[in-house]
Design an enzyme around this catalytic site. Structure first.
Site, PDB file in Angstrom:
ATOM      1  NE  ARG A   1      16.473   3.793 -21.739  1.00 53.81           N
ATOM      2  CZ  ARG A   1      16.871   2.775 -21.012  1.00 53.81           C
ATOM      3  NH1 ARG A   1      18.135   2.649 -20.727  1.00 53.81           N
ATOM      4  NH2 ARG A   1      16.031   1.878 -20.553  1.00 53.81           N
ATOM      5  CG  ASP A  29       4.656   5.000   2.379  1.00 57.46           C
ATOM      6  OD1 ASP A  29       3.727   4.271   1.950  1.00 57.46           O
ATOM      7  OD2 ASP A  29       5.433   4.638   3.277  1.00 57.46           O
ATOM      8  CG  HIS A  30       1.490   3.131  -2.795  1.00 59.87           C
ATOM      9  ND1 HIS A  30       2.728   2.582  -2.921  1.00 59.87           N
ATOM     10  CD2 HIS A  30       0.636   2.103  -2.607  1.00 59.87           C
ATOM     11  CE1 HIS A  30       2.631   1.278  -2.817  1.00 59.87           C
ATOM     12  NE2 HIS A  30       1.377   0.949  -2.628  1.00 59.87           N
ATOM     13  CG  LEU A  51       4.274   4.578 -10.824  1.00 62.49           C
ATOM     14  CD1 LEU A  51       3.622   3.703  -9.771  1.00 62.49           C
ATOM     15  CD2 LEU A  51       5.313   5.459 -10.161  1.00 62.49           C
ATOM     16  CB  ALA A  52       3.996   6.534 -16.347  1.00 68.71           C
ATOM     17  CG  HIS A  73       4.469   0.567   2.226  1.00 69.57           C
ATOM     18  ND1 HIS A  73       4.468   1.815   1.648  1.00 69.57           N
ATOM     19  CD2 HIS A  73       4.904  -0.286   1.268  1.00 69.57           C
ATOM     20  CE1 HIS A  73       4.884   1.706   0.386  1.00 69.57           C
ATOM     21  NE2 HIS A  73       5.155   0.451   0.141  1.00 69.57           N
ATOM     22  CE  LYS A  87       7.284  -9.326  -3.306  1.00 76.01           C
ATOM     23  NZ  LYS A  87       6.109  -8.533  -3.699  1.00 76.01           N
TER      24      LYS A  87
END
Ligand code: NAD
Length: 499
Positions: free
Chosen positions: A48, A179-180, A20-21, A242, A342
């Site tokens: 970590r 909540d994107h 995600l980063a 969502h 999906k």
């Protein structure tokens, strides 16, 4: 904060070596930086693994290399990033993090403003929040804000426990639950389409609307997320957050003003009016599906049960369709149908508002009936709205034919639509929590979803897998609407680009 004021803060990203980063957070921050929207800032990447600052800079530069060819700019941006190798359960590790934070705060003059972004596995959220408090990181002169990724708990019980933990360190208005979907341009546009148009708002109720359909379909399967998905399923992964958030924006009353509190309280009222589904009624309102193998882009793809880290007899749903009823004056009797899954035919998120038929069909006596008016809101990948009307069919006779009025959002003001994460990060830096979920919304949506998941967990679905990869879900999802005299509008044919 004034609209053109530039926010200043130290941003600590927990999980800075994660997917995600790298895919979302660094590029979004870079875009804000490039647009000159940020004041003084610095970022501490926390994870970590042991990394030097230089190695971390290389990783940040790599993740933004598609954003610009200006190497100087990339270097300048990356130089504001620092790395801290961290153990989330060890107080000493937080103490040294706090020391770096204080140094950076002084060096960059960040006024003690701190954002803690938890981009890590959810089991760590509570522990980190507690340590931030115990180990002094939240003792700061400026603002402190916690940004927390989904999933927020696994059910109401676990969500309450997590909320209690994070509330030891942050007040509700310091918590930004992502909540994107709420950062997506067209999801934000729902409100404007509804409340800025005299054409729609008077019709936006059970007298004129027959039903509303919200579809969010993916073509991808579970990919490498099998372990997580086995415990989650589509209901928890998509519906609790969502899908219900989109329904609340479609159904809410006009807020008194556009403040965070006013909008959130109108959304909460929708959740409160959502008809709870008792265990014995789940089958009448909800359908679950699991994908079988099939052909996607002419390539054979495996069934869910054959995927990595998935139980070969898995009972986990990869598809959900449901009928939601909102028992208030505005919506009594109007079904809100939702479906998500999906390995479906198309990757799309669309909302179809189907208006009621006119009282009498004068024009198509011989040729079938007039089509209902539809308002289609295209959320992704294309963005825009299409309004389906009826007009005269050219020729001798007075027959009608459907016509489309389309508006594609793309490029309308010469700007690319900002990514959801870019907008949400900017909102958080500016202290605007409107497009984040309040605890009351989280709690109410879990209590709605828990009734369904309890039944599904205890009753194994005998027909799994029940839809082919590359289809629009199981037949039962069509039957759900058919028994009400409705059908799913084929979202693949309602493409705004093709209009
Ligand atoms: P990931 O597994 O790729 O990254 C996890 C990060 O956490 C890594 O940086 C790792 O070093 C760090 N970490 C793990 N254990 C640690 C420990 N004990 N101490 C310190 N650091 C530790 O995960 P991700 O895909 O980046 O997802 C992070 C969060 O964001 C999750 O909650 C996920 O549900 C959510 N999310 C991700 C996406 C996405 O597109 N990847 C989308 C929506 C939500």
């Amino acid at each position: 904060m004034a609209q053109n004021e530039k926010p200043t803060a130290l941003i600590m990203i927990f999980g800075a070596t994660g997917d995600l980063a790298k895919r979302k957070l660094f590029p979004s921050l870079f875009r804000l930086y490039e647009k000159n929207k940020l004041g003084d800032f610095a970022v501490i990447g926390v994870a970590r693994r042991s990394l030097s600052n230089e190695e971390f800079h290389a990783s940040v530069s790599q993740s933004i290399h598609n954003e610009t060819s200006d190497q100087e700019k990339i270097k300048e941006f990356s130089s504001k990033f620092y790395y801290h190798s961290h153990d989330v359960t060890d107080s000493d590790s937080y103490a040294s993090l706090n020391k770096i934070a204080e140094e950076l705060d002084n060096h960059y003059q960040l006024n003690g403003n701190r954002i803690f972004y938890l981009a890590m596995a959810p089991e760590f959220f509570g522990t980190i929040a507690e340590h931030l408090k115990i180990d002094g990181l939240t003792d700061t002169n400026g603002f402190k804000r916690l940004v927390i990724e989904k999933p927020f708990g696994h059910d109401l019980e676990s969500a309450k426990k997590l909320n209690k933990q994070i509330r030891t360190a942050f007040s509700e208005d310091e918590i930004y639950r992502i909540d994107h979907y709420l950062g997506k341009e067209m999801v934000q546009n729902i409100e404007v389409i509804r409340f800025a148009n005299a054409l729609f708002e008077p019709l936006w109720n059970n007298r004129f609307i027959s039903n509303i359909q919200v579809t969010s379909s993916e073509t991808l399967g579970v990919e490498e997320r099998g372990r997580y998905y086995e415990k989650s399923g589509a209901l928890r992964d998509m519906v609790q957050n969502h899908m219900l958030q989109m329904v609340s924006l479609l159904a809410m009353e006009p807020p008194i003003s556009l403040t965070t509190d006013e909008i959130r309280s109108e959304k909460v009222r929708v959740f409160r009016a959502l008809r709870p589904i008792k265990g014995s009624e789940v089958k009448d309102y909800f359908v679950r599906g699991q994908y079988d193998k099939g052909l996607m882009n002419e390539k054979e793809v495996p069934a869910y049960r054959e995927e990595d880290m998935v139980n070969p007899e898995s009972n986990t749903e990869t598809f959900v369709a449901g009928k939601l009823m909102i028992d208030n004056f505005r919506w009594a009797g109007v079904p809100f149908y939702i479906r998500t899954g999906k390995r479906m035919e198309a990757k799309t998120t669309k909302i179809v508002v189907e208006f009621k038929d006119i009282p009498m069909d004068l024009y198509n006596r011989q040729e079938g009936s007039v089509n209902p008016n539809l308002l289609v809101i295209h959320i992704q990948p294309e963005e825009g709205i299409t309004l389906y009307l009826n007009a005269k069919k050219t020729g001798q006779y007075m027959n009608s034919t459907p016509v489309k009025l389309s508006y594609a959002n793309k490029g309308i003001d010469g700007l690319n639509t900002p990514e959801a994460y870019e907008k949400l990060l900017y909102d958080c830096l500016r202290g605007d929590a409107t497009n984040f979920t309040h605890w009351d919304e989280v709690a109410l949506s879990w209590s709605f979803v828990d009734n369904i998941s309890e039944v599904w967990e205890n009753e194994k679905e005998q027909n799994f897998p029940n839809y082919e990869s590359g289809s629009m879900g199981p037949k039962a999802a069509d039957d759900l609407l058919e028994k009400e005299g409705h059908f799913w509008w084929p979202v693949t044919n309602l493409d705004v680009e093709k209009c």
